[in-house]
Design an enzyme around this catalytic site. Structure first.
Site, PDB file in Angstrom:
ATOM      1  N   SER A 142       0.866  -1.188   0.000  1.00 22.85           N
ATOM      2  CA  SER A 142       0.000   0.000   0.000  1.00 22.85           C
ATOM      3  C   SER A 142       0.898   1.233   0.000  1.00 22.85           C
ATOM      4  CB  SER A 142      -0.833  -0.028   1.286  1.00 22.85           C
ATOM      5  OG  SER A 142      -1.484   1.215   1.487  1.00 22.85           O
ATOM      6  N   TYR A 155      -2.222  -1.364  10.391  1.00 23.33           N
ATOM      7  CA  TYR A 155      -2.160  -1.475   8.926  1.00 23.33           C
ATOM      8  C   TYR A 155      -0.825  -0.929   8.418  1.00 23.33           C
ATOM      9  CZ  TYR A 155      -3.988  -1.140   4.108  1.00 23.33           C
ATOM     10  OH  TYR A 155      -4.194  -1.272   2.749  1.00 23.33           O
TER      11      TYR A 155
END
Ligand code: NAD
Length: 260
Positions: A142, A155
């Site tokens: 990401s 995350y």
């Protein structure tokens, strides 16, 4: 281009993973789908992909947040499809909260699925890839593997870790015709992001459309969502001849997010 190859794509019943599976099937690879969802819809998906692309498509919905999940998925793939050439570690979840109130169980599950599952999957796939003298590993990281955002501690930690894992695997396999790369998407409009837009709209008392515009203008200079198909195209490129010498890379597909 990928005829005769077998690709395992984790978390491929939805969003980015599903689009990677479609693109790899279109390129000729047989597919192992994984992820949660309605059993009838998943069966229809398998049939439709098989008929459209004339490849074999199987599904195994094992929970990859369990440490033994990835090994079981790969063993099942080898038993049903005969080999494993491409592993896409894509399954991932998000949870947003300040650190002080971040639930410990969310931290553990996010680390287990977004990071440890990739480790266990790679560990299980590498002996087969080495034996075949060919392998392609793609980790879906990401923009949050490269930079942080507040309230996404688990995350961001997992995705930064995934980039470290990607580089290490690349070094350990560089001379064996195996590549390992990470794709770092910015905002892609999938259920994972739709939930965040809905929460934002609710919290701020604004419309979904406004929350969506705010989300983009905060981070993504292109002011538009990355499409899941674009991520699928890059995955196919990495598995094709153009990707032969690319390994250990963190490839941003983020509309300029991390250029800032
Ligand atoms: P999504 O919610 O649409 O899909 C997630 C997939 O993972 C689904 O198939 C789901 O069933 C599966 N899954 C969830 N928990 C699982 C578990 N325990 N075991 C096995 N499968 C499980 O999300 P998405 O946006 O397509 O995200 C896919 C990946 O892309 C994730 O790793 C995410 O972090 C990453 N990513 C997404 C974005 C974005 O903007 N959407 C941006 C950057 C990175």
């Amino acid at each position: 281009m990928l005829e005769g190859k077998v690709a395992v794509i984790t978390g491929s019943t939805s969003g980015i993973g599903l689009n990677i599976a479609i693109k790899l099937a279109e390129a000729g690879a047989s597919i192992m789908l994984n992820g949660f969802g309605d059993p009838v819809e998943i069966t229809q998906l398998c049939t439709s992909l098989e008929q459209t692309y004339k490849v074999q498509v199987k599904y195994f919905g094992i929970d990859l947040a369990q440490a033994t999940g990835p090994q079981t998925l790969l063993t099942y793939t080898q038993q049903t499809l005969g080999r494993i050439d491409i592993l896409v570690n894509n399954a991932g979840i998000q949870y947003v909260a300040p650190i002080e109130s971040f639930p410990a169980d969310k931290w553990e599950t996010i680390l287990a699925l977004n990071l440890s599952a990739a480790f266990y999957g790679i560990q299980a796939a590498l002996p087969l890839m080495k034996e075949q003298k060919w392998g392609r590993i793609i980790n879906i990281a990401s923009a949050h593997g490269l930079v942080a955002s507040a309230f996404k501690s688990a995350y961001v930690a997992a995705k930064h870790g995934l980039l470290g894992l990607t580089k290490t695997v690349a070094l350990e396999t560089a001379s064996e015709n195996i590549t390992c790369n990470a794709i770092c998407p910015g905002w892609v409009l999938t259920p994972l992001v739709e939930r965040q837009i809905q929460e934002r709209a609710q919290q701020q008392g604004i419309t979904y459309e406004q929350a969506s515009r705010d989300l983009l203008s905060e981070k993504q200079p292109s002011q538009r969502f990355v499409s899941p198909e674009e991520i699928g195209d890059l995955a196919v490129f990495l598995c094709g001849p153009g990707g032969n010498s690319m390994t250990g890379a963190a490839l941003s597909v983020d509309g300029g997010w991390t250029a800032q």
